[in-house]
Scaffold this motif. Structure first.
Motif, PDB file in Angstrom:
ATOM      1  N   LEU A 149      -8.597   6.785   2.512  1.00  0.00           N
ATOM      2  CA  LEU A 149      -7.680   6.259   3.520  1.00  0.00           C
ATOM      3  C   LEU A 149      -6.246   6.155   3.034  1.00  0.00           C
ATOM      4  CD1 LEU A 149      -9.853   3.413   5.097  1.00  0.00           C
ATOM      5  CD2 LEU A 149      -9.523   5.747   5.907  1.00  0.00           C
ATOM      6  N   ASN A 150      -6.030   6.124   1.723  1.00  0.00           N
ATOM      7  CA  ASN A 150      -4.680   5.980   1.194  1.00  0.00           C
ATOM      8  C   ASN A 150      -3.996   7.316   0.942  1.00  0.00           C
ATOM      9  OD1 ASN A 150      -5.258   3.288   1.242  1.00  0.00           O
ATOM     10  ND2 ASN A 150      -5.312   3.008  -0.973  1.00  0.00           N
ATOM     11  N   SER A 197     -10.103  -9.876   3.882  1.00  0.00           N
ATOM     12  CA  SER A 197     -11.112  -9.850   2.837  1.00  0.00           C
ATOM     13  C   SER A 197     -10.494  -9.461   1.497  1.00  0.00           C
ATOM     14  CB  SER A 197     -12.243  -8.891   3.210  1.00  0.00           C
ATOM     15  OG  SER A 197     -13.184  -8.793   2.161  1.00  0.00           O
ATOM     16  N   THR A 198     -10.096  -8.222   1.352  1.00  0.00           N
ATOM     17  CA  THR A 198      -9.523  -7.742   0.108  1.00  0.00           C
ATOM     18  C   THR A 198      -8.868  -6.395   0.356  1.00  0.00           C
ATOM     19  OG1 THR A 198     -10.000  -7.191  -2.201  1.00  0.00           O
ATOM     20  CG2 THR A 198     -11.659  -6.617  -0.574  1.00  0.00           C
ATOM     21  N   ASP A 199      -8.214  -5.865  -0.641  1.00  0.00           N
ATOM     22  CA  ASP A 199      -7.636  -4.531  -0.539  1.00  0.00           C
ATOM     23  C   ASP A 199      -8.754  -3.483  -0.577  1.00  0.00           C
ATOM     24  OD1 ASP A 199      -5.140  -5.651  -0.504  1.00  0.00           O
ATOM     25  OD2 ASP A 199      -4.828  -5.429  -2.660  1.00  0.00           O
ATOM     26  N   ALA A 200      -8.523  -2.388   0.099  1.00  0.00           N
ATOM     27  CA  ALA A 200      -9.492  -1.293   0.074  1.00  0.00           C
ATOM     28  C   ALA A 200      -9.613  -0.747  -1.341  1.00  0.00           C
ATOM     29  CB  ALA A 200      -9.065  -0.195   1.046  1.00  0.00           C
ATOM     30  N   LYS A 201     -10.844  -0.512  -1.779  1.00  0.00           N
ATOM     31  CA  LYS A 201     -11.088  -0.060  -3.136  1.00  0.00           C
ATOM     32  C   LYS A 201     -12.053   1.128  -3.127  1.00  0.00           C
ATOM     33  CE  LYS A 201     -10.554  -4.788  -4.905  1.00  0.00           C
ATOM     34  NZ  LYS A 201     -11.217  -5.911  -5.628  1.00  0.00           N
ATOM     35  N   GLY A 202     -12.147   1.767  -4.279  1.00  0.00           N
ATOM     36  CA  GLY A 202     -13.115   2.832  -4.465  1.00  0.00           C
ATOM     37  C   GLY A 202     -12.867   4.043  -3.592  1.00  0.00           C
ATOM     38  N   GLU A 203     -13.950   4.614  -3.105  1.00  0.00           N
ATOM     39  CA  GLU A 203     -13.858   5.830  -2.309  1.00  0.00           C
ATOM     40  C   GLU A 203     -13.104   5.601  -1.011  1.00  0.00           C
ATOM     41  OE1 GLU A 203     -16.810   9.158  -0.220  1.00  0.00           O
ATOM     42  OE2 GLU A 203     -17.650   7.450  -1.323  1.00  0.00           O
TER      43      GLU A 203
END
Length: 242
Positions: free
Chosen positions: A158-159, A147-153
Motif C-alpha cells: 500500500l505504500n 490501531s497502528t501503522d501498516a506493517k509487513g506486506e
C-alpha cells in the motif's frame, strides 16, 4: 379549567421524577449486574481447580463471592513475577518450544500471544487515539479507533505511492464488539482530541453522549499562528491606547 391544569402539572412532575429516578437507578443497576455477573463467571472457571484443602468455602457455612477471581489475580501476578527471573524465563521458553511443535496449537498460541503483547504493552499506542475517516463515501464521516501503522506486506503493497497507511478499527453502533479493520492513508485520517473512553461512550450512545471539547495546546497554538497579523496586533494596540 384550573383542575385540568393542576392534573397536567402533577402528571408532568411525576413523569419528570420517574425519568430522573430512571437516569440515577438504571446505570447503577446495570453496573452492579455486570460486576456481579463477571465475578460469578470468574468463580465458575477458577473454583473447580482449587484444591479442597485450600478452598475457604469448605471451612465455612456459606459461599464467598469473588474467591475465584481473587485467587486468579494472585496466581496471574505470581506467574508474571516468576516469568521475569532466569528460571521462570527458561520454563516459559521450554513450554513455548513444546507448543511450537504442535501444528494447530502453535498457530493459535502465536496469534493470541501477539495480540496480547500488542494490546497490553505499556508503551504501545494502539487504540489510544480516535479519528474520523470518510466512510462509506466522500462527505460522510465515521469514527474509528487508530490501531497502528501498516506493517509487513500490507505496508509494502500500500505504500508504493509514497503515502503512509494506518490501520484503524471501525466499530458499529451501539455494540462495538465487532467491526472492520481498514487501512487508510494518514492524510485522510482526522485525529480527534477525545480519549478512547469518550469515543466508546459516544459510539454506544449513538451520538447522544457527546464529550466536552477541550482543544489541545498544540491545536490552540496552531490556530493562533494561522490568524492574520492584523487580527492579533491591532486589538493589542487598541487596548494599550485605552
Amino acid at each position: 379549567m384550573t383542575e385540568n391544569t393542576d392534573r397536567i402539572s402533577i402528571a408532568a412532575r411525576l413523569r419528570n421524577n420517574f425519568l430522573t429516578g430512571l437516569i440515577i437507578c438504571a446505570p447503577l443497576a446495570i453496573t452492579i449486574w455486570l460486576t456481579w455477573s463477571f465475578i460469578r463467571w470468574a468463580d465458575s472457571w477458577v473454583k473447580p481447580y482449587i484444591p479442597t484443602r485450600y478452598n475457604p468455602e469448605n471451612y465455612l457455612q456459606f459461599a464467598i463471592p469473588g474467591t475465584g477471581l481473587l485467587i486468579a489475580l494472585i496466581v496471574i501476578t505470581m506467574v508474571g513475577f516468576l516469568g521475569k527471573n532466569l528460571i521462570g524465563r527458561s520454563i516459559v521458553s521450554y513450554g513455548e518450544s513444546v507448543l511450537h511443535r504442535m501444528p494447530l496449537v502453535r498457530t493459535v498460541y502465536k496469534s493470541t500471544k501477539q495480540i496480547f503483547e500488542t494490546v497490553l504493552k505499556e508503551q504501545s499506542s494502539s487504540f489510544k487515539k480516535v479519528g474520523l475517516i470518510e466512510f462509506p463515501h466522500p462527505g460522510t464521516w465515521a469514527m474509528v479507533f487508530v490501531s497502528t501503522d501498516a506493517k509487513g506486506e500490507i505496508a509494502a503493497k500500500l505504500n508504493e505511492a509514497g503515502e503512509e497507511m494506518v490501520a484503524v478499527f471501525l466499530a458499529p453502533t451501539p455494540v462495538p464488539t465487532a467491526g472492520f479493520l481498514m487501512f487508510v492513508a494518514r492524510s485522510k485520517l482526522k485525529l480527534l482530541d477525545m480519549s478512547p473512553e469518550e469515543g466508546v461512550k459516544l459510539l454506544i450512545s449513538a451520538g447522544l453522549v457527546t464529550p466536552e471539547y477541550k482543544p489541545s495546546p498544540e491545536g490552540a497554538m496552531a490556530a493562533f499562528k494561522d490568524l492574520p497579523l492584523s487580527d492579533t496586533v491591532e486589538p493589542q494596540r487598541a487596548a494599550v491606547k485605552r
